[in-house]
Scaffold this motif. Structure first.
Motif, PDB file in Angstrom:
ATOM      1  N   ARG A   1       7.173   2.626   6.163  1.00  0.00           N
ATOM      2  CA  ARG A   1       8.137   3.722   5.867  1.00  0.00           C
ATOM      3  C   ARG A   1       7.643   5.048   5.578  1.00  0.00           C
ATOM      4  O   ARG A   1       5.848   4.897   5.308  1.00  0.00           O
ATOM      5  CB  ARG A   1       9.128   3.350   4.685  1.00  0.00           C
ATOM      6  N   PHE A   2       8.258   6.153   5.451  1.00  0.00           N
ATOM      7  CA  PHE A   2       7.167   7.287   4.390  1.00  0.00           C
ATOM      8  C   PHE A   2       8.801   7.790   4.646  1.00  0.00           C
ATOM      9  O   PHE A   2       9.436   8.724   5.437  1.00  0.00           O
ATOM     10  CB  PHE A   2       6.851   7.671   6.495  1.00  0.00           C
ATOM     11  N   GLU A   3       7.950   8.863   3.662  1.00  0.00           N
ATOM     12  CA  GLU A   3       9.115  10.383   3.320  1.00  0.00           C
ATOM     13  C   GLU A   3       8.574  11.314   2.442  1.00  0.00           C
ATOM     14  O   GLU A   3       7.290  11.351   2.418  1.00  0.00           O
ATOM     15  CB  GLU A   3      10.320   9.750   1.947  1.00  0.00           C
ATOM     16  N   GLY A   4       9.174  12.283   2.922  1.00  0.00           N
ATOM     17  CA  GLY A   4       8.430  13.620   2.549  1.00  0.00           C
ATOM     18  C   GLY A   4       8.655  14.365   3.297  1.00  0.00           C
ATOM     19  O   GLY A   4       9.898  14.347   4.147  1.00  0.00           O
ATOM     20  N   LYS A   5       8.106  15.700   3.318  1.00  0.00           N
ATOM     21  CA  LYS A   5       8.751  16.998   4.342  1.00  0.00           C
ATOM     22  C   LYS A   5       7.333  17.852   5.079  1.00  0.00           C
ATOM     23  O   LYS A   5       6.544  17.612   4.279  1.00  0.00           O
ATOM     24  CB  LYS A   5       9.428  17.641   3.227  1.00  0.00           C
ATOM     25  N   GLY A   6       7.796  18.312   5.826  1.00  0.00           N
ATOM     26  CA  GLY A   6       6.966  19.060   6.309  1.00  0.00           C
ATOM     27  C   GLY A   6       7.460  19.395   7.638  1.00  0.00           C
ATOM     28  O   GLY A   6       8.328  19.780   8.121  1.00  0.00           O
ATOM     29  N   CYS A   7       6.270  20.477   8.435  1.00  0.00           N
ATOM     30  CA  CYS A   7       6.913  20.937   9.866  1.00  0.00           C
ATOM     31  C   CYS A   7       6.761  19.240  10.962  1.00  0.00           C
ATOM     32  O   CYS A   7       6.869  18.557  10.547  1.00  0.00           O
ATOM     33  CB  CYS A   7       5.865  21.884  10.200  1.00  0.00           C
ATOM     34  N   ALA A   8       7.612  19.959  12.307  1.00  0.00           N
ATOM     35  CA  ALA A   8       8.207  19.145  12.952  1.00  0.00           C
ATOM     36  C   ALA A   8       7.250  18.455  13.524  1.00  0.00           C
ATOM     37  O   ALA A   8       7.556  17.119  14.019  1.00  0.00           O
ATOM     38  CB  ALA A   8       8.822  19.988  14.208  1.00  0.00           C
ATOM     39  N   ILE A   9       5.805  18.851  13.594  1.00  0.00           N
ATOM     40  CA  ILE A   9       5.118  18.084  14.152  1.00  0.00           C
ATOM     41  C   ILE A   9       3.585  16.843  13.353  1.00  0.00           C
ATOM     42  O   ILE A   9       3.935  16.457  13.769  1.00  0.00           O
ATOM     43  CB  ILE A   9       3.363  19.247  14.710  1.00  0.00           C
ATOM     44  N   SER A  10       4.132  17.774  11.905  1.00  0.00           N
ATOM     45  CA  SER A  10       4.195  16.076  11.611  1.00  0.00           C
ATOM     46  C   SER A  10       4.994  15.251  10.793  1.00  0.00           C
ATOM     47  O   SER A  10       4.559  14.066  10.452  1.00  0.00           O
ATOM     48  CB  SER A  10       3.587  16.687   9.261  1.00  0.00           C
TER      49      SER A  10
ATOM     50  N   ILE B   1       3.401   7.901   2.383  1.00  0.00           N
ATOM     51  CA  ILE B   1       3.424   6.471   3.522  1.00  0.00           C
ATOM     52  C   ILE B   1       3.510   4.911   2.250  1.00  0.00           C
ATOM     53  O   ILE B   1       2.502   4.976   1.993  1.00  0.00           O
ATOM     54  CB  ILE B   1       2.192   6.239   4.495  1.00  0.00           C
ATOM     55  N   TYR B   2       4.748   4.159   3.102  1.00  0.00           N
ATOM     56  CA  TYR B   2       4.267   3.320   2.308  1.00  0.00           C
ATOM     57  C   TYR B   2       4.100   1.978   3.377  1.00  0.00           C
ATOM     58  O   TYR B   2       4.904   2.317   4.500  1.00  0.00           O
ATOM     59  CB  TYR B   2       5.917   2.737   1.724  1.00  0.00           C
ATOM     60  N   LEU B   3       3.207   0.993   3.408  1.00  0.00           N
ATOM     61  CA  LEU B   3       2.964  -0.299   4.007  1.00  0.00           C
ATOM     62  C   LEU B   3       3.058  -1.257   3.104  1.00  0.00           C
ATOM     63  O   LEU B   3       2.881  -1.499   1.953  1.00  0.00           O
ATOM     64  CB  LEU B   3       1.190  -0.108   4.667  1.00  0.00           C
ATOM     65  N   LYS B   4       3.412  -2.422   4.366  1.00  0.00           N
ATOM     66  CA  LYS B   4       3.326  -3.590   4.356  1.00  0.00           C
ATOM     67  C   LYS B   4       3.281  -4.414   4.588  1.00  0.00           C
ATOM     68  O   LYS B   4       3.162  -4.654   5.850  1.00  0.00           O
ATOM     69  CB  LYS B   4       4.635  -4.331   3.745  1.00  0.00           C
ATOM     70  N   ILE B   5       1.544  -4.841   4.192  1.00  0.00           N
ATOM     71  CA  ILE B   5       0.292  -5.836   4.685  1.00  0.00           C
ATOM     72  C   ILE B   5       0.973  -7.105   4.501  1.00  0.00           C
ATOM     73  O   ILE B   5       0.895  -7.194   2.965  1.00  0.00           O
ATOM     74  CB  ILE B   5      -0.792  -5.316   4.790  1.00  0.00           C
ATOM     75  N   LYS B   6       1.177  -8.088   5.522  1.00  0.00           N
ATOM     76  CA  LYS B   6       1.410  -9.486   5.209  1.00  0.00           C
ATOM     77  C   LYS B   6       0.188 -10.545   5.928  1.00  0.00           C
ATOM     78  O   LYS B   6       0.088  -9.714   7.987  1.00  0.00           O
ATOM     79  CB  LYS B   6       2.502  -9.924   5.348  1.00  0.00           C
ATOM     80  N   ASP B   7      -0.180 -10.844   5.693  1.00  0.00           N
ATOM     81  CA  ASP B   7      -1.715 -12.264   6.574  1.00  0.00           C
ATOM     82  C   ASP B   7      -2.123 -11.268   8.127  1.00  0.00           C
ATOM     83  O   ASP B   7      -2.445 -11.155   9.234  1.00  0.00           O
ATOM     84  CB  ASP B   7      -0.667 -13.189   7.576  1.00  0.00           C
ATOM     85  N   GLY B   8      -2.562  -9.930   7.319  1.00  0.00           N
ATOM     86  CA  GLY B   8      -4.156  -9.273   8.438  1.00  0.00           C
ATOM     87  C   GLY B   8      -2.716  -8.395   9.569  1.00  0.00           C
ATOM     88  O   GLY B   8      -3.590  -7.840  10.272  1.00  0.00           O
TER      89      GLY B   8
ATOM     90  N   HIS C   1       0.481  -1.048   0.215  1.00  0.00           N
ATOM     91  CA  HIS C   1      -0.130   0.037  -0.175  1.00  0.00           C
ATOM     92  C   HIS C   1       1.161   1.108   0.021  1.00  0.00           C
ATOM     93  O   HIS C   1       1.741   1.139   1.146  1.00  0.00           O
ATOM     94  CB  HIS C   1      -1.472  -0.087   0.887  1.00  0.00           C
ATOM     95  N   THR C   2       0.529   2.082  -1.477  1.00  0.00           N
ATOM     96  CA  THR C   2       0.847   4.109  -0.692  1.00  0.00           C
ATOM     97  C   THR C   2       0.167   4.727  -1.524  1.00  0.00           C
ATOM     98  O   THR C   2      -0.328   4.285  -1.516  1.00  0.00           O
ATOM     99  CB  THR C   2       2.071   3.093  -2.210  1.00  0.00           C
ATOM    100  N   LEU C   3       0.277   5.335  -0.538  1.00  0.00           N
ATOM    101  CA  LEU C   3      -0.351   6.689  -0.233  1.00  0.00           C
ATOM    102  C   LEU C   3       0.199   7.746  -0.139  1.00  0.00           C
ATOM    103  O   LEU C   3       1.033   8.238   1.085  1.00  0.00           O
ATOM    104  CB  LEU C   3      -2.100   6.658   0.871  1.00  0.00           C
ATOM    105  N   GLU C   4      -0.536   9.335  -0.595  1.00  0.00           N
ATOM    106  CA  GLU C   4       0.201   9.903  -0.537  1.00  0.00           C
ATOM    107  C   GLU C   4      -0.314  11.209   0.210  1.00  0.00           C
ATOM    108  O   GLU C   4      -1.640  11.375   0.520  1.00  0.00           O
ATOM    109  CB  GLU C   4       0.439  11.296  -1.895  1.00  0.00           C
TER     110      GLU C   4
END
Ligand code: ZN
Length: 153
Positions: A59-68, A46-53, A31-34
Motif C-alpha cells: 500500500r502507499f499513502e501520501g501526496k504529490g504530483c500526478a507523475i509520482s 510505502i507499506y510492504l507485507k513480505i511473507k516467504d520471500g 516494512h514501512t518507509l517514507e
C-alpha cells in the motif's frame, strides 16, 4: 517516442492519478518507509507485507504530483505477488527507462505499464517524481526502515 506511446503515457498517468490503486495504509506491514522528493514536494509512505520471500501486499499513502502518484500506483500493482529477489532488477530497469537509457518498446512485454513511464524522460525535471516510489521501495527492502530519505543524491 511515437504518438501512440505518448497517448498511452498520458492515459496511464491520468487514470492512476485519479484513482490510485492500493492507496492507504497497511496495518500488518513488515516494512514501512517514507520517501520525500523536495524538488517537487512529493511525499509518500510505502507499506510492504513480505511473507516467504514475496510481496504479499503493498500500500502507499501520501501526496504529490500526478507523475509520482501514478508511478507509486503502477508500482504497487506491479510488485504485488513478486519475489523480493526479483524486485531489484525491476527497480533498475524502471530507473533506466525513465532516464531514457533504454528503448521502452523492447520492454513493453516484460514491464507492461512501467515501460510507458519512458514518457517522463522528455521532462528531466520530473524524473525524480517517477523514481521516488521505487527509490523508497529499494530502501525499504534493503533494511533502511523508518528512515527519512531524500532523492537528492
Ligand atoms: Zn513530483
Amino acid at each position: 517516442m511515437d504518438d501512440q506511446f505518448r497517448e498511452l503515457y498520458q492515459e496511464i498517468i491520468l487514470d492512476h492519478n485519479r484513482s490510485p490503486r492500493n492507496f492507504g495504509s497497511l496495518k500488518d506491514a513488515t516494512h514501512t518507509l517514507e520517501g520525500h522528493n523536495p524538488l517537487c514536494g512529493d511525499h509518500y509512505v510505502i507499506y510492504l507485507k513480505i511473507k516467504d520471500g514475496r510481496v504479499e501486499d503493498v500500500r502507499f499513502e501520501g501526496k504529490g504530483c500526478a507523475i509520482s502518484k501514478s508511478s507509486a500506483s503502477v508500482m504497487s500493482e506491479f510488485i504485488k505477488g513478486k519475489k523480493v529477489s526479483e524486485i531489484d532488477q525491476y527497480i533498475e530497469l524502471f530507473q533506466k527507462i525513465v532516464r531514457g537509457e533504454l528503448d521502452p518498446a523492447e520492454y513493453l512485454e516484460k514491464l507492461g505499464k512501467l515501460a510507458v513511464f519512458a514518457g517522463v524522460s522528455e521532462f528531466p525535471m520530473r524524473v525524480k517524481c517517477a523514481t521516488l516510489p521505487w527509490h523508497t521501495l529499494h530502501n525499504a527492502l534493503h533494511g533502511k526502515q523508518n528512515d527519512h530519505i531524500s532523492t537528492e543524491e
